[in-house]
Design an enzyme around this catalytic site. Structure first.
Site, mmCIF file in Angstrom:
data_model
loop_
_atom_site.group_PDB
_atom_site.id
_atom_site.type_symbol
_atom_site.label_atom_id
_atom_site.label_comp_id
_atom_site.label_asym_id
_atom_site.label_seq_id
_atom_site.Cartn_x
_atom_site.Cartn_y
_atom_site.Cartn_z
ATOM 1 N N HIS A 18 0.835 -1.200 0.000
ATOM 2 C CA HIS A 18 0.000 0.000 0.000
ATOM 3 C C HIS A 18 0.872 1.254 0.000
ATOM 4 C CE1 HIS A 18 -3.931 -2.009 1.473
ATOM 5 N NE2 HIS A 18 -3.064 -2.963 1.175
ATOM 6 N N GLN A 350 12.889 -3.796 -7.047
ATOM 7 C CA GLN A 350 12.243 -4.661 -8.029
ATOM 8 C C GLN A 350 12.167 -4.031 -9.414
ATOM 9 O OE1 GLN A 350 9.269 -7.684 -7.044
ATOM 10 N NE2 GLN A 350 7.776 -6.341 -8.029
ATOM 11 N N ASN A 369 1.040 -4.358 -7.679
ATOM 12 C CA ASN A 369 2.244 -3.574 -7.934
ATOM 13 C C ASN A 369 3.229 -4.368 -8.783
ATOM 14 O OD1 ASN A 369 1.425 -1.350 -6.314
ATOM 15 N ND2 ASN A 369 2.099 -2.408 -4.483
ATOM 16 N N SER A 370 3.434 -5.633 -8.435
ATOM 17 C CA SER A 370 4.369 -6.473 -9.177
ATOM 18 C C SER A 370 3.909 -6.678 -10.614
ATOM 19 C CB SER A 370 4.535 -7.821 -8.482
ATOM 20 O OG SER A 370 5.204 -7.674 -7.245
ATOM 21 N N ASP A 389 -6.653 -9.775 -4.347
ATOM 22 C CA ASP A 389 -6.912 -9.542 -5.769
ATOM 23 C C ASP A 389 -6.047 -10.397 -6.682
ATOM 24 O OD1 ASP A 389 -4.681 -8.114 -4.782
ATOM 25 O OD2 ASP A 389 -4.705 -6.773 -6.490
ATOM 26 N N GLN A 390 -5.134 -11.190 -6.137
ATOM 27 C CA GLN A 390 -4.088 -11.811 -6.952
ATOM 28 C C GLN A 390 -4.623 -12.793 -7.988
ATOM 29 O OE1 GLN A 390 -1.375 -13.383 -4.006
ATOM 30 N NE2 GLN A 390 -1.149 -11.371 -3.031
#
Length: 474
Positions: A18, A350, A369-370, A389-390
């Site tokens: 977040h 990352q 984000n990833s 949410d993945q």
């Protein structure tokens, strides 16, 4: 008397997933509006981890500023605890404390900033902070929700709490049951966020996340036509979902990527991994990271590293310090002995890694984000979704954008070595299917660059939001 400068108060939950998009948005707001002020606020514990105190600082300064000529200020609020979220803490109890103390102390921050001659003209808040809109409304300050998940997931939550919750609840134990939400392709129960299935049960450890999600949608209902939702996506990535939003003012302003200093609650390893990447051929490296929250038991670590080694490709694998600590000392020592083709780090930059020409695949938990970072860098993905949410994010990656494949775990939830090898080959070998995935990854990278560049769709939307904030300051 002159009008106040536009001043955005950006509030976020104290998770790295977040904090990162919220802080990135804060810096984008500063870049778009050279006369604006931004105050970034998360909990006191997360603030201390972002800005560790030096010995001479005692407990550390309450206020931190950065390089933006004092225009960006960091000011924490209280979650009612001394130590933040602990691993063994009841999350439902923590959220109750977070809501009560957060609302009280954010109100104090708004009043204190006004007293200092820096009145806030717009509050921007992320997930799990529905009370932020109420606090802002009580002081006559407009607010906006910053949705840090896909628009498609926003639609799922919105329609769940506007008439579709009953059918989901009735079939929540059947992961194969198909449900349809307006504007979206048919989804199975297993594709939905687990906070709308498992967490419905009051005994579930995340039940208060379900309650908070309901409160968030009720907050938007209270705002009515004035409700504004910024989304960390671009309209090109989710055109069909955006068309189904309806009357809510939804502005896709992403992907919002890092700029300037990268602050977070995890300390990065020394950048030896970048030198390691420099020595590897183009598109040869498998990058592996499962985010800031996912846990891995010894069996999963063993299977993961075995699969990576057997793939025969070089790999850079993130295994967080807390996961290593959870392993027995002897197992942690053996960790590096198992590495012949790869390198293990506890944390890294990352985006810098994904931007490196040597990286050809990202094995990911599919946190939003990833996913966005991988798309923006043009790197194909192997998706191993877990919670929240993945699973929907993986659907977008595999079905909508065709930039990756989804790995299957066994009945015990373990990703086996053979599946690791299979999926890596599927996106990195010389087959036509792998070539198509790489081609699509390159296409979406260009689309995202155009959307976030000067005059692109996301840039225009953010500028419109900033202009609206400037009018609010008058």
């Amino acid at each position: 008397m002159s009008s106040p400068r536009p001043h955005f108060l950006v509030l976020t939950f104290p998770f790295q997933g977040h904090i990162a998009p919220a802080l990135r948005l804060a810096r984008r707001l500063l870049a778009e509006a050279p006369d604006a002020l931004v105050t970034f606020s998360t909990t006191e514990d997360a603030h201390r981890r972002m800005f560790p105190a030096k010995p001479c600082d005692g407990d550390g300064a309450k206020v931190a500023t950065d390089e933006h000529d004092g225009r960006l200020e960091f000011l924490p609020f209280s979650d009612g605890t001394e130590t933040g979220i602990l691993p063994n803490m009841a999350f439902n109890a923590y959220l109750a404390s977070f809501h009560a103390e957060g609302a009280r102390t954010v109100a104090e921050i708004l009043d204190a900033l006004a007293a200092r001659g820096r009145p806030v003209t717009r509050v921007v808040y992320t997930l799990l902070l529905p009370w932020a809109a109420d606090v802002a409304r009580d002081r006559g300050v407009p607010s906006a929700l910053y949705w840090i998940q896909p628009v498609a997931v926003f639609i799922i939550y919105f329609h769940y709490f506007h008439g579709h919750g009953t059918i989901v609840a009735e079939h929540r134990h059947d992961p194969s049951f198909v449900v349809e939400f307006p504007g979206l392709e048919p989804l199975t129960i297993g594709d939905l966020p687990n906070f709308l299935t498992d967490a419905v049960d009051p005994s579930n450890i995340f039940h208060n996340v379900f309650n908070t999600s309901r409160d968030l949608m009720e907050t938007l209902d209270k705002e009515g036509p004035k409700a504004t939702v910024l989304v960390n996506t671009c309209q090109e990535l989710e055109r069909h979902a955006l068309a189904a939003v309806g009357a809510i003012d939804v502005l896709p302003v992403g992907p919002v990527l890092p700029s300037g200093n990268v602050s977070g609650i995890f300390k990065q390893d020394d950048a030896e991994y970048m030198e390691w990447l420099d020595a590897k051929p183009e598109n040869s490296v498998v990058y592996v990271a499962f985010g800031s929250l996912a846990t891995m038991a010894r069996e999963q670590v063993d299977e993961l590293l075995l699969g990576l080694e057997e793939s025969g490709r070089p790999y850079l694998c993130v295994i967080r310090k807390d996961i290593k600590v959870a392993l027995a000392d002897a197992e942690a020592e053996m960790l590096h002995e198992r590495l012949k083709n790869g390198m293990v780090v506890e944390w890294c930059d990352q985006v810098q890694v994904l931007s490196h020409v040597a990286v050809g695949c990202f094995l990911t938990h599919c946190g939003w984000n990833s996913v966005l970072e991988s798309v923006a860098c043009g790197v194909p993905m192997v998706c191993v979704p877990g919670m929240s949410d993945q699973r929907m994010n993986a659907q977008l990656v595999v079905r909508d954008w065709r930039v990756g494949v989804r790995a299957q775990v066994d009945k015990g939830g373990v990703l086996r070595a053979a599946e690791v090898r299979r999926c890596i080959d599927e996106v990195m070998d010389n087959s036509e299917a792998a070539a198509e995935v790489r081609q699509m990854a390159g296409k979406w990278k260009q689309i995202v660059e155009e959307a976030t560049g000067k005059g692109g769709s996301s840039d225009r939307n953010l500028m419109a939001f900033v202009d609206d904030g400037a009018r609010s300051a008058v």
